[in-house]
Design a protein around this motif. Structure first.
Motif, PDB file in Angstrom:
ATOM      1  N   HIS A 154      31.787  18.295  14.955  1.00 22.02           N
ATOM      2  CA  HIS A 154      31.238  19.127  13.873  1.00 22.02           C
ATOM      3  C   HIS A 154      29.872  18.601  13.400  1.00 22.02           C
ATOM      4  CE1 HIS A 154      31.566  21.760  10.326  1.00 22.02           C
ATOM      5  NE2 HIS A 154      31.074  20.756   9.639  1.00 22.02           N
ATOM      6  N   HIS A 186      26.061  20.364  13.133  1.00 22.90           N
ATOM      7  CA  HIS A 186      25.080  20.412  12.041  1.00 22.90           C
ATOM      8  C   HIS A 186      23.707  19.933  12.525  1.00 22.90           C
ATOM      9  CE1 HIS A 186      27.235  21.853   8.597  1.00 22.90           C
ATOM     10  NE2 HIS A 186      28.199  20.960   8.714  1.00 22.90           N
ATOM     11  N   GLY A 230      29.657  18.367   2.463  1.00 24.52           N
ATOM     12  CA  GLY A 230      30.747  18.006   1.564  1.00 24.52           C
ATOM     13  C   GLY A 230      31.504  16.773   2.042  1.00 24.52           C
ATOM     14  N   GLY A 251      27.515  16.352  -1.211  1.00 17.81           N
ATOM     15  CA  GLY A 251      28.137  17.654  -1.512  1.00 17.81           C
ATOM     16  C   GLY A 251      29.401  17.489  -2.341  1.00 17.81           C
ATOM     17  N   ASP A 279      30.433  19.056  -5.895  1.00 18.80           N
ATOM     18  CA  ASP A 279      31.708  19.748  -6.141  1.00 18.80           C
ATOM     19  C   ASP A 279      32.445  19.153  -7.337  1.00 18.80           C
ATOM     20  OD1 ASP A 279      31.199  21.406  -4.001  1.00 18.80           O
ATOM     21  OD2 ASP A 279      32.284  20.154  -2.563  1.00 18.80           O
ATOM     22  N   GLY A 321      28.200  23.171  -5.158  1.00 21.39           N
ATOM     23  CA  GLY A 321      26.767  23.085  -4.882  1.00 21.39           C
ATOM     24  C   GLY A 321      25.967  24.300  -5.337  1.00 21.39           C
ATOM     25  N   GLU A 334      23.405  24.515  -8.520  1.00 29.81           N
ATOM     26  CA  GLU A 334      22.002  24.883  -8.272  1.00 29.81           C
ATOM     27  C   GLU A 334      21.573  26.041  -9.174  1.00 29.81           C
ATOM     28  OE1 GLU A 334      20.952  26.189  -4.284  1.00 29.81           O
ATOM     29  OE2 GLU A 334      18.821  26.183  -4.809  1.00 29.81           O
ATOM     30  N   GLY A 370      25.636  21.547   4.476  1.00 30.79           N
ATOM     31  CA  GLY A 370      25.755  22.475   3.351  1.00 30.79           C
ATOM     32  C   GLY A 370      24.772  22.228   2.219  1.00 30.79           C
ATOM     33  N   ASN A 400      20.344  23.898  -0.523  1.00 27.70           N
ATOM     34  CA  ASN A 400      19.832  23.802  -1.906  1.00 27.70           C
ATOM     35  C   ASN A 400      18.304  23.968  -1.944  1.00 27.70           C
ATOM     36  OD1 ASN A 400      18.713  22.129  -4.245  1.00 27.70           O
ATOM     37  ND2 ASN A 400      20.865  22.288  -4.773  1.00 27.70           N
ATOM     38  N   THR A 402      25.334  25.672   6.077  1.00 33.23           N
ATOM     39  CA  THR A 402      26.760  25.567   5.766  1.00 33.23           C
ATOM     40  C   THR A 402      27.548  25.833   7.054  1.00 33.23           C
ATOM     41  OG1 THR A 402      26.555  27.830   4.991  1.00 33.23           O
ATOM     42  CG2 THR A 402      26.612  26.154   3.322  1.00 33.23           C
ATOM     43  N   ASP A 403      28.845  25.579   6.996  1.00 31.33           N
ATOM     44  CA  ASP A 403      29.644  25.621   8.225  1.00 31.33           C
ATOM     45  C   ASP A 403      29.579  26.999   8.885  1.00 31.33           C
ATOM     46  OD1 ASP A 403      30.253  23.032   7.842  1.00 31.33           O
ATOM     47  OD2 ASP A 403      32.314  23.360   7.175  1.00 31.33           O
TER      48      ASP A 403
HETATM   49  O1  KG4 Z   1      28.404  21.756   5.666  1.00 34.87           O
HETATM   50  P1  KG4 Z   1      29.348  22.364   4.711  1.00 34.87           P
HETATM   51  O2  KG4 Z   1      29.441  23.867   4.639  1.00 34.87           O
HETATM   52  O3  KG4 Z   1      30.799  21.844   4.946  1.00 34.87           O
HETATM   53  C1  KG4 Z   1      31.070  20.505   5.241  1.00 34.87           C
HETATM   54  O4  KG4 Z   1      31.000  20.137   6.442  1.00 34.87           O
HETATM   55  O5  KG4 Z   1      31.313  19.758   4.253  1.00 34.87           O
HETATM   56  O6  KG4 Z   1      28.971  21.782   3.278  1.00 34.87           O
HETATM   57  C2  KG4 Z   1      29.688  22.153   2.143  1.00 34.87           C
HETATM   58  C3  KG4 Z   1      29.114  21.368   0.970  1.00 34.87           C
HETATM   59  C4  KG4 Z   1      29.895  21.560  -0.315  1.00 34.87           C
HETATM   60  O7  KG4 Z   1      30.090  20.307  -0.915  1.00 34.87           O
HETATM   61  C5  KG4 Z   1      28.969  22.452  -1.143  1.00 34.87           C
HETATM   62  O8  KG4 Z   1      29.121  22.269  -2.533  1.00 34.87           O
HETATM   63  C6  KG4 Z   1      27.616  21.986  -0.657  1.00 34.87           C
HETATM   64  O9  KG4 Z   1      27.763  21.779   0.725  1.00 34.87           O
HETATM   65  N1  KG4 Z   1      26.581  23.006  -0.888  1.00 34.87           N
HETATM   66  C7  KG4 Z   1      25.542  22.830  -1.705  1.00 34.87           C
HETATM   67  C8  KG4 Z   1      24.831  24.063  -1.727  1.00 34.87           C
HETATM   68  N2  KG4 Z   1      25.476  24.945  -0.905  1.00 34.87           N
HETATM   69  C9  KG4 Z   1      26.540  24.265  -0.399  1.00 34.87           C
HETATM   70  N3  KG4 Z   1      25.141  21.764  -2.412  1.00 34.87           N
HETATM   71  C10 KG4 Z   1      24.045  21.902  -3.179  1.00 34.87           C
HETATM   72  N4  KG4 Z   1      23.328  23.046  -3.270  1.00 34.87           N
HETATM   73  C11 KG4 Z   1      23.676  24.150  -2.562  1.00 34.87           C
HETATM   74  N5  KG4 Z   1      22.987  25.278  -2.670  1.00 34.87           N
END
Ligand code: KG4
Ligand code: ZN
Length: 338
Positions: free
Chosen positions: A116, A120, A141, A167, A171, A184, A188, A272, A276, A303-304
């Motif tokens: 994974h 990314h 996250g 992340g 959260d 997140g 924001e 993710g 931001n 994001t995923d």
């Molecule tokens: O990469 P992802 O979709 O899943 C993981 O592999 O963890 O990341 C999700 C994380 C969550 O903690 C979410 O709150 C954060 O990314 N996230 C953000 C934003 N969009 C998603 N953190 C800050 N600002 C954002 N706009």
């Protein structure tokens, strides 16, 4: 279809997004379908593993069919299946892996296991082929890692979080503010109304040369601050903005330090948290002043998603086709590292 055209079906179920995508020749996205479980987990303030696994089972078939339809292809067109094997929640990973195996078995096509995190790091290729080597900040996250990316498939870990991922801290602070999950985007949004200098939350490890991060301190600091907030007169928006500012300041300074210490003038920010807008703007301005170019996947690829898994799988297959001839022994690797 010419002989050179390769269609890859990507499947991603490592956490709380059920995703399927079809890409052409590694980089051209034909479809990218994502079903979020936000509504299921939001009331718990975090992902509940048992519920996540069940929810993947409920929708995975229809998500894959939708990806195939939107790509305008039929099963026979698919040349290979790439699927996330880890890291992530074991019960969730198994859903994607088992469906991928069934498809590969039925169509007699290779199945490719993808990390994974590599997905990314690869997501930027869906937009542009950044010249090697580059520094990558993968911030999500579950992870906050700095890598030196030498070439495709060669990643040197330069630093990582010693406790919470960035992340995760978004959260947890969102939960403290009663905002919901995932935090997140909500932090924001709220932070736009607040003053980022209202309170100086701690920036851990910035005094050290280390490229490691620590975000549990800032989270605890917000928690303690909220207990005695009344006397300060600060609003939720001020707290969100000041917290976000502390995290962004830390991430950008460490990224700059990594670029300097490796003498590399290209930086990719992904995962993710890279969605931001304030982090994107600050990275561009701080690194730009030092002549370092910064690259961000579009938020939907930060994001995923399964397009990044298909992309990584495509290039992994090209490196070592024989490795994936009969990879039906692929298993869920919850703690897989890169
Ligand atoms: O990469 P992802 O979709 O899943 C993981 O592999 O963890 O990341 C999700 C994380 C969550 O903690 C979410 O709150 C954060 O990314 N996230 C953000 C934003 N969009 C998603 N953190 C800050 N600002 C954002 N706009
Ligand atoms: Zn992720």
């Amino acid at each position: 279809m010419t002989d050179q055209t390769v269609y890859t079906l990507g499947i991603e179920t490592s956490c709380d997004e059920t995703a399927a995508a079809v890409i052409k020749n590694g980089r051209e996205i034909l479809s990218n379908v994502i079903s979020s479980q936000e509504a299921i987990h939001s009331r718990y303030g975090g992902v509940v593993p048992e519920l996540a696994g069940r929810a993947h089972v409920d929708v995975i078939d229809q998500i894959i069919l939708q990806a195939l339809n939107e790509a305008g292809l039929s099963w026979q067109d698919i040349d290979q299946v790439a699927v996330t094997e880890g890291p992530g929640l074991a019960g969730s990973l198994l859903v994607g892996l088992n469906v991928a195996k069934a498809i590969a078995y039925a169509l007699k096509i290779p199945i490719i296991g993808v990390n994974h995190l590599e997905g990314h790091l690869t997501s930027i290729y869906l937009q542009e082929a950044v010249e090697f080597p580059y520094i990558a900040l993968s911030v999500s996250g579950g992870h906050t890692d700095l890598y030196r990316v030498e070439r495709f498939g060669s990643y040197q870990l330069l630093g990582r979080t010693r406790d919470d991922a960035a992340g995760e801290s978004f959260d947890k602070v969102a939960k403290m503010l009663g905002l919901g999950y995932p935090g997140g985007p909500l932090i924001e949004k709220l932070a736009r109304e607040g003053n980022p200098s209202a309170h100086a939350f701690p920036r851990a490890m910035l005094d050290k040369d280390s490229l490691d991060f620590s975000f549990s301190g800032v989270k605890t600091s917000v928690k303690n601050f909220l207990l005695n907030r009344e006397a300060t007169g600060l609003s939720d928006a001020d707290v969100a903005a000041s917290f976000q500012e502390a995290v962004i300041d830390t991430l950008v300074k460490k990224l700059l330090l990594a670029c300097r210490s490796e003498s590399i003038s290209r930086a990719v920010v992904t995962g993710g948290v890279a969605a931001n807008g304030a982090l994107r703007a600050r990275t561009q301005s701080v690194l730009g002043k030092e002549g370092i170019a910064s690259y961000f996947p579009k938020p939907v690829y930060c994001t995923d998603n399964a397009a990044m898994i298909a992309c990584a799988g495509h290039f992994k297959f090209l490196e070592q086709p024989e490795r994936w001839d009969n990879a039906f022994s692929l298993d869920a690797l919850a703690n897989l590292s890169l």
